[in-house]
Each structure stands twice: as C-alpha cells, then as structure tokens.
Design a protein around this motif. Sequence first.
Motif, PDB file in Angstrom:
ATOM      1  N   UNK A 127      -3.471  22.112 -13.585  1.00 16.57           N
ATOM      2  CA  UNK A 127      -4.374  23.174 -13.813  1.00 16.57           C
ATOM      3  C   UNK A 127      -4.656  23.769 -14.919  1.00 16.57           C
ATOM      4  N   UNK A 128      -4.567  23.101 -16.127  1.00 23.05           N
ATOM      5  CA  UNK A 128      -4.767  23.735 -17.255  1.00 23.05           C
ATOM      6  C   UNK A 128      -6.041  23.241 -18.037  1.00 23.05           C
ATOM      7  N   UNK A 129      -6.706  23.785 -18.935  1.00 22.46           N
ATOM      8  CA  UNK A 129      -7.855  23.460 -19.502  1.00 22.46           C
ATOM      9  C   UNK A 129      -7.505  22.195 -20.710  1.00 22.46           C
ATOM     10  N   UNK A 130      -6.368  22.276 -21.169  1.00 17.40           N
ATOM     11  CA  UNK A 130      -5.930  21.555 -22.402  1.00 17.40           C
ATOM     12  C   UNK A 130      -5.062  20.449 -21.928  1.00 17.40           C
ATOM     13  N   UNK A 131      -4.896  19.460 -22.938  1.00 19.55           N
ATOM     14  CA  UNK A 131      -3.886  18.497 -22.503  1.00 19.55           C
ATOM     15  C   UNK A 131      -2.466  18.728 -22.490  1.00 19.55           C
ATOM     16  N   UNK A 132      -1.852  18.169 -21.713  1.00 23.68           N
ATOM     17  CA  UNK A 132      -0.208  18.228 -21.804  1.00 23.68           C
ATOM     18  C   UNK A 132       0.433  17.221 -21.987  1.00 23.68           C
ATOM     19  N   UNK A 133       1.270  17.398 -23.066  1.00 23.66           N
ATOM     20  CA  UNK A 133       2.203  15.972 -23.414  1.00 23.66           C
ATOM     21  C   UNK A 133       3.199  15.987 -22.480  1.00 23.66           C
ATOM     22  N   UNK A 134       4.034  16.824 -21.949  1.00 25.95           N
ATOM     23  CA  UNK A 134       4.784  16.834 -20.675  1.00 25.95           C
ATOM     24  C   UNK A 134       4.860  17.786 -19.748  1.00 25.95           C
ATOM     25  N   UNK A 135       5.139  17.522 -18.564  1.00 26.68           N
ATOM     26  CA  UNK A 135       5.280  18.478 -17.382  1.00 26.68           C
ATOM     27  C   UNK A 135       6.563  18.132 -16.624  1.00 26.68           C
ATOM     28  N   UNK A 136       6.786  19.093 -15.816  1.00 28.92           N
ATOM     29  CA  UNK A 136       8.060  18.905 -14.846  1.00 28.92           C
ATOM     30  C   UNK A 136       7.754  19.434 -13.583  1.00 28.92           C
ATOM     31  N   UNK A 137       8.306  18.800 -12.685  1.00 29.92           N
ATOM     32  CA  UNK A 137       8.242  19.503 -11.246  1.00 29.92           C
ATOM     33  C   UNK A 137       9.508  20.080 -11.276  1.00 29.92           C
ATOM     34  N   UNK A 177      13.076  18.188 -11.369  1.00 29.52           N
ATOM     35  CA  UNK A 177      13.267  17.269 -10.307  1.00 29.52           C
ATOM     36  C   UNK A 177      12.781  15.821 -10.908  1.00 29.52           C
ATOM     37  N   UNK A 178      11.847  15.889 -11.519  1.00 32.17           N
ATOM     38  CA  UNK A 178      11.201  14.924 -12.265  1.00 32.17           C
ATOM     39  C   UNK A 178      10.282  15.253 -13.288  1.00 32.17           C
ATOM     40  N   UNK A 179      10.273  14.400 -14.376  1.00 36.49           N
ATOM     41  CA  UNK A 179       9.508  14.963 -15.686  1.00 36.49           C
ATOM     42  C   UNK A 179       8.414  13.590 -15.895  1.00 36.49           C
ATOM     43  N   UNK A 180       7.159  14.251 -16.205  1.00 37.84           N
ATOM     44  CA  UNK A 180       5.956  13.547 -16.544  1.00 37.84           C
ATOM     45  C   UNK A 180       5.731  13.608 -18.067  1.00 37.84           C
ATOM     46  N   UNK A 181       5.683  12.434 -18.717  1.00 35.69           N
ATOM     47  CA  UNK A 181       5.331  12.292 -19.980  1.00 35.69           C
ATOM     48  C   UNK A 181       4.071  11.374 -20.505  1.00 35.69           C
ATOM     49  N   UNK A 182       3.234  12.111 -21.156  1.00 33.95           N
ATOM     50  CA  UNK A 182       1.981  11.327 -21.391  1.00 33.95           C
ATOM     51  C   UNK A 182       2.209  10.138 -22.376  1.00 33.95           C
ATOM     52  N   UNK A 239      20.188  11.459 -20.083  1.00 36.39           N
ATOM     53  CA  UNK A 239      21.413  12.093 -20.036  1.00 36.39           C
ATOM     54  C   UNK A 239      21.926  13.046 -18.867  1.00 36.39           C
ATOM     55  N   UNK A 240      20.718  13.534 -18.421  1.00 36.45           N
ATOM     56  CA  UNK A 240      20.995  14.530 -17.101  1.00 36.45           C
ATOM     57  C   UNK A 240      20.427  13.694 -15.921  1.00 36.45           C
ATOM     58  N   UNK A 241      20.175  12.427 -15.897  1.00 35.95           N
ATOM     59  CA  UNK A 241      19.676  11.839 -14.694  1.00 35.95           C
ATOM     60  C   UNK A 241      18.588  12.299 -14.212  1.00 35.95           C
ATOM     61  N   UNK A 242      17.780  12.752 -15.117  1.00 34.98           N
ATOM     62  CA  UNK A 242      16.145  13.352 -14.438  1.00 34.98           C
ATOM     63  C   UNK A 242      15.323  12.151 -14.512  1.00 34.98           C
ATOM     64  N   UNK A 243      14.524  11.747 -13.533  1.00 32.41           N
ATOM     65  CA  UNK A 243      13.634  10.572 -13.481  1.00 32.41           C
ATOM     66  C   UNK A 243      12.530  11.225 -14.547  1.00 32.41           C
ATOM     67  N   UNK A 244      11.985   9.900 -15.388  1.00 27.91           N
ATOM     68  CA  UNK A 244      10.904  10.250 -16.194  1.00 27.91           C
ATOM     69  C   UNK A 244       9.795   9.276 -15.803  1.00 27.91           C
ATOM     70  N   UNK A 299      13.237  14.798 -25.571  1.00 25.17           N
ATOM     71  CA  UNK A 299      13.202  15.237 -24.071  1.00 25.17           C
ATOM     72  C   UNK A 299      13.363  13.938 -23.199  1.00 25.17           C
ATOM     73  N   UNK A 300      12.847  12.863 -23.509  1.00 28.21           N
ATOM     74  CA  UNK A 300      13.160  11.726 -22.512  1.00 28.21           C
ATOM     75  C   UNK A 300      14.767  11.196 -22.635  1.00 28.21           C
ATOM     76  N   UNK A 301      15.341  11.522 -23.942  1.00 28.47           N
ATOM     77  CA  UNK A 301      16.769  11.132 -24.023  1.00 28.47           C
ATOM     78  C   UNK A 301      17.624  12.155 -23.171  1.00 28.47           C
ATOM     79  N   UNK A 302      17.030  13.525 -23.062  1.00 24.13           N
ATOM     80  CA  UNK A 302      17.869  14.461 -22.464  1.00 24.13           C
ATOM     81  C   UNK A 302      17.660  14.136 -20.835  1.00 24.13           C
ATOM     82  N   UNK A 303      16.584  13.887 -20.427  1.00 25.17           N
ATOM     83  CA  UNK A 303      16.276  13.521 -19.321  1.00 25.17           C
ATOM     84  C   UNK A 303      17.286  12.165 -18.768  1.00 25.17           C
TER      85      UNK A 303
END
Length: 83
Positions: free
Chosen positions: A70-80, A29-34, A51-56, A45-49
């Motif tokens: 909810x994880x102990x380490x950093x996350x480069x990307x996450x998606x809802x 639904x939406x992608x989050x990028x650090x 192309x697919x019309x997924x908001x970043x 991934x941003x390019x793919x989003x």
Amino acid sequence: MSYDKVKQAENIRVGTKKVTKTVEQGKAVEVFVSKDADPRLTINLVTLCMQKGVPVTYVDSMKMLGKACGIEVGAAVAAVVNE
C-alpha cells in the motif's frame, strides 16, 4: 500469489531496518524479499531469518511488493507481523 498474503495481512512492516528489528524481536511470521532488490541490503536479513527460523519468500519486483504494502514506492523487503 505471495503478494496476496501481504495485502491480506493486518500488520506489516516495510523496509530493511524495520523488518530486521521485527525479526530480531521474534514478531515476524514471514518475510518477503524482492528479487530485484540490492543483495547488499537483503543478505543480512535473509541470514537472520534463517537463524530465527522465519520463512523467507522471494517476490518478483520491488514495485509490486511496494504496491501490495500500500505504498507508492518500491519495497525491497516486507514482513507479516504477528502482534
């Protein structure tokens, strides 16, 4: 704040490979990028989003995104995910 969207989402995917697969399947639904993530990990991934019309949405830090997921380490990307 955009972290709240991640925290409130029932289904999330974390990590470049999982998020890329989710976007390819049309489930993201939406992608989050650090902003502090290595661009070599996120550029495709941003390019793919686009192309697919997924908001970043860009977020400030990998540490905060990981915490929101909810994880102990950093996350480069996450998606809802809409499942």
